[in-house]
Design a protein around this motif. Structure first.
Motif, PDB file in Angstrom:
ATOM      1  N   THR A   1      42.601  31.350   1.552  1.00  0.00           N
ATOM      2  CA  THR A   1      43.332  32.232   2.465  1.00  0.00           C
ATOM      3  C   THR A   1      44.171  33.230   1.693  1.00  0.00           C
ATOM      4  O   THR A   1      44.255  34.410   2.062  1.00  0.00           O
TER       5      THR A   1
ATOM      6  N   ARG B   1      42.056  36.081   0.315  1.00  0.00           N
ATOM      7  CA  ARG B   1      41.719  37.057   1.361  1.00  0.00           C
ATOM      8  C   ARG B   1      42.919  37.937   1.710  1.00  0.00           C
ATOM      9  O   ARG B   1      42.774  39.144   1.936  1.00  0.00           O
TER      10      ARG B   1
ATOM     11  N   LEU C   1      43.260  40.503  -0.997  1.00  0.00           N
ATOM     12  CA  LEU C   1      42.259  41.573  -0.849  1.00  0.00           C
ATOM     13  C   LEU C   1      42.641  42.527   0.274  1.00  0.00           C
ATOM     14  O   LEU C   1      42.460  43.751   0.153  1.00  0.00           O
ATOM     15  N   ASP C   2      43.174  41.991   1.376  1.00  0.00           N
ATOM     16  CA  ASP C   2      43.636  42.856   2.468  1.00  0.00           C
ATOM     17  C   ASP C   2      44.737  43.799   1.991  1.00  0.00           C
ATOM     18  O   ASP C   2      44.767  44.982   2.347  1.00  0.00           O
TER      19      ASP C   2
ATOM     20  N   THR D   1      31.281  33.122  -0.799  1.00  0.00           N
ATOM     21  CA  THR D   1      31.856  33.893   0.300  1.00  0.00           C
ATOM     22  C   THR D   1      32.941  34.842  -0.203  1.00  0.00           C
ATOM     23  O   THR D   1      33.008  36.012   0.205  1.00  0.00           O
ATOM     24  N   LEU D   2      33.788  34.351  -1.086  1.00  0.00           N
ATOM     25  CA  LEU D   2      34.829  35.206  -1.657  1.00  0.00           C
ATOM     26  C   LEU D   2      34.221  36.339  -2.470  1.00  0.00           C
ATOM     27  O   LEU D   2      34.736  37.471  -2.469  1.00  0.00           O
TER      28      LEU D   2
ATOM     29  N   VAL E   1      31.470  37.919  -1.834  1.00  0.00           N
ATOM     30  CA  VAL E   1      31.060  38.950  -0.869  1.00  0.00           C
ATOM     31  C   VAL E   1      32.273  39.788  -0.456  1.00  0.00           C
ATOM     32  O   VAL E   1      32.204  41.027  -0.380  1.00  0.00           O
ATOM     33  N   GLU E   2      33.402  39.124  -0.179  1.00  0.00           N
ATOM     34  CA  GLU E   2      34.594  39.832   0.266  1.00  0.00           C
ATOM     35  C   GLU E   2      35.207  40.669  -0.852  1.00  0.00           C
ATOM     36  O   GLU E   2      35.745  41.750  -0.603  1.00  0.00           O
ATOM     37  N   ILE E   3      35.130  40.177  -2.075  1.00  0.00           N
ATOM     38  CA  ILE E   3      35.618  40.949  -3.221  1.00  0.00           C
ATOM     39  C   ILE E   3      34.806  42.238  -3.369  1.00  0.00           C
ATOM     40  O   ILE E   3      35.355  43.310  -3.646  1.00  0.00           O
TER      41      ILE E   3
ATOM     42  N   LYS F   1      33.538  44.047  -1.172  1.00  0.00           N
ATOM     43  CA  LYS F   1      33.893  45.043  -0.152  1.00  0.00           C
ATOM     44  C   LYS F   1      35.126  45.855  -0.539  1.00  0.00           C
ATOM     45  O   LYS F   1      35.348  46.937   0.003  1.00  0.00           O
ATOM     46  N   VAL F   2      35.931  45.316  -1.446  1.00  0.00           N
ATOM     47  CA  VAL F   2      37.224  45.941  -1.752  1.00  0.00           C
ATOM     48  C   VAL F   2      37.308  46.454  -3.188  1.00  0.00           C
ATOM     49  O   VAL F   2      37.828  47.544  -3.429  1.00  0.00           O
TER      50      VAL F   2
ATOM     51  N   SER G   1      26.238  41.200  -1.616  1.00  0.00           N
ATOM     52  CA  SER G   1      26.873  42.110  -0.676  1.00  0.00           C
ATOM     53  C   SER G   1      25.969  43.315  -0.428  1.00  0.00           C
ATOM     54  O   SER G   1      25.399  43.868  -1.376  1.00  0.00           O
TER      55      SER G   1
END
Length: 572
Positions: free
Chosen positions: A450, A453, A456-457, A487-488, A490-492, A494-495, A517
């Motif tokens: 959490t 994330r 990253l936000d 999963t992290l 993929v989110e990394i 994006k940013v 990604s």
């Protein structure tokens, strides 16, 4: 000549022994001298550890038959240790009493065995003749040095085991004394805080709010296990009358006590609650942090619920309305409950008009009635807050602190005024000025899914800048580790424009996630030593770059890139 060779061999061996003792003591200290955490470390890193173990065993066996191989290996190890020392890469423990005992125990064990080796060197030669390349004495010493170095993990583990029993006896004495002191001081409220993440931030926020009106004791920093809490109670807890008078304080006797409560297994929070029995409990959230130690997410929920279960019949539970596991577990609890939420307008504490700036949170809390507080703010339709905190993720922790301060007796306007003194906790998304005008984001305190994330936000709000992330991965996620890291990844992607992996333990699933990604453009850098990482950061630095230092182990790189202690406001 024989004595010269012996001296050379000894001085090749000695630094490797010191490195081994320091590293393995550091590792036990990092895992709080807990067997369950060490076993989890071995399980998580089993491939690397198996490879290393086979290497040590193979080298030792070959050295028994061919001592020259052992001597060459010691020379190579000594050169490696020297390189680590030169690059400041040696892992070493904080020199606490327990760490010193562990180092001393391992060292004494080696010294005793070394004495026996020298005393019975003739017997070694009879049992394992090694040819004519080296003298019998040199062959004996080489074999002994190799075996002693290879067995250092065993020596350190045995020392930890030997000091366990007296250490536990001493711990229990300290905890009993702390329980007696809490009873004698008798705080008006004892507020326990637990959750998989956000505990230290929430505790710090709440302490800042309460100290504006009440004498307040709070566990320091990341102090959140029973023995550390007990030690601080004995050292720092004092009656309200011993605190300096506060302007406008309604009653100098209203001592408030704020206790952060953590656990790695079931029963640990219950034990803390016996040391400092709470009448108010804040349960922030549940996620996969330390999942392997709890045996699954349900084990985590049960362990955290121990705080709520310990509350008295007239106690108060402050719950995160956005976490379905928290709400479901507490549904049957018969005591008084209030909720805070970022998503549910029907929660007792729900912010409106939220505005996030790089180092400021603005929001409004509507009037709170008797359902959430012992008092009623009927005269105030709503209260506006402007709090100098970085990142929207802090809002949930701040709401929990506001709810607790309100329940204790502060009005919302009083809380809003006190909140102006809140500052971001070091290592929790605290922006700093870096070299060449780079924005550095310090998120090095710890790492959980959490929190990553949330970081990253926060990184995403720096539009138009090149975004770089340093990341070691997240420990103690058990069988879910690969899935969570993918999963992290993929989110990394994006940013971040650049991802620098400072450890290899979790590199494969992270890289796989980044690569999968759909619009993967993130450059991944791995297998770099500390010097190479600093060089990369130096090349990336500039006014158009923002660097996120996420997780433990990244702090030293942050300090190396920091221009001074100024905050982001000073970057311009």
């Amino acid at each position: 000549m024989r004595y010269l060779l012996t001296a050379v061999l000894f001085f090749l061996w000695l630094p490797t022994v010191l490195q081994g003792l320091l590293y393995h003591t550091y590792l036990w200290q990092l895992k709080e001298y807990r067997l369950d955490r060490m076993l989890d470390f071995y399980q998580t890193n089993r491939r690397m550890i198996l490879r290393n173990t086979l290497g040590w065993v193979g080298w030792s066996l070959v050295s028994l038959v061919f001592p020259v191989v052992g001597m060459l290996g010691l020379a190579g190890l000594a050169l490696l240790v020297g390189r680590q020392f030169e690059r400041h890469q040696l892992s070493r423990p904080v020199l606490t009493g327990k760490a010193i005992l562990t180092l001393a125990g391992g060292g004494i064990t080696i010294l005793i065995l070394l004495t026996g080796l020298v005393t019975f060197r003739a017997l070694w030669w009879v049992l394992l003749p090694g040819g004519e390349t080296l003298s019998p004495e040199m062959q004996t010493l080489t074999r002994g040095f190799v075996l002693l170095r290879a067995l250092i993990p065993v020596f350190v583990a045995l020392t930890v085991g030997v000091i366990y029993l007296p250490s536990e006896i001493q711990k229990r004495r300290i905890i009993r004394r702390a329980m007696g002191k809490v009873t004698a001081v008798h705080p008006q409220n004892i507020i326990g805080i637990t959750g998989s993440y956000g505990k230290t931030s929430t505790k710090t926020f709440l302490t800042t709010l309460l100290t504006a009106k009440y004498p307040t004791f709070s566990t320091a920093g990341g102090t959140n296990i029973n023995i550390a809490i007990a030690q601080q109670i004995l050292r720092d807890l004092k009656p309200a009358s011993a605190f300096p008078a506060l302007p406008g304080a309604p009653n100098p006797g209203e001592l408030q006590m704020v206790v952060e409560m953590a656990a790695y297994t079931k029963g640990e929070i219950a034990n803390i609650c016996r040391t400092a029995p709470p009448n108010i409990g804040i349960w922030l959230a549940v996620n996969e942090q330390h999942l392997s130690l709890f045996g699954g997410i349900e084990g985590t929920v049960e362990a955290k619920y121990e705080l709520i279960a310990a509350l008295p019949p007239d106690g108060l539970a402050i719950l995160n309305g956005d976490d379905p596991r928290v709400m479901a577990k507490c549904a049957a609890w018969p005591g008084r409950k209030i909720t805070f939420s970022l998503q549910d307008p029907t929660a007792d504490y729900y912010p409106t008009d939220v505005r996030v700036e790089p180092e400021m949170l603005h929001f409004t809390i509507p009037r709170i009635g008797d359902s959430a507080s012992q008092q009623t703010d009927q005269s105030t339709p709503s209260t506006q807050f402007s709090v100098p905190l970085a990142g929207r993720h802090n809002l949930s922790n701040l709401l929990a602190a506001i709810a607790a301060a309100h329940a204790v007796g502060m009005s919302l306007p009083e809380i809003a005024e006190a909140a102006k003194a809140i500052r971001s906790l070091s290592g929790t998304l605290a922006p700093r000025k870096g070299r060449k005008g780079t924005v550095l984001i310090d998120s090095s305190y710890s790492s959980n899914p959490t929190g990553v994330r949330a970081a990253l936000d926060y990184l995403a709000i720096f539009e138009g800048k090149k975004k770089v992330m340093l990341f070691p991965g997240i420990i103690e996620l058990g069988e879910e580790s690969d899935r969570i890291h993918r999963t992290l990844g993929v989110e990394i992607a994006k940013v971040c424009d650049v991802l620098i992996l400072i450890k290899e333990e979790f590199a494969e699933p992270l890289v796989a996630g980044v690569s999968s990604s759909p619009d993967a453009k993130t450059e991944v850098l791995r297998n770099l030593d500390a010097g190479e990482i600093f060089q990369r950061l130096e090349r990336l630095a500039g006014r158009e770059t923002v660097i996120l230092f996420e997780g433990r182990g990244t702090g030293r790189f942050l300090e190396g890139m920091a221009d001074d202690a100024k905050t982001f406001r000073d970057v311009g």
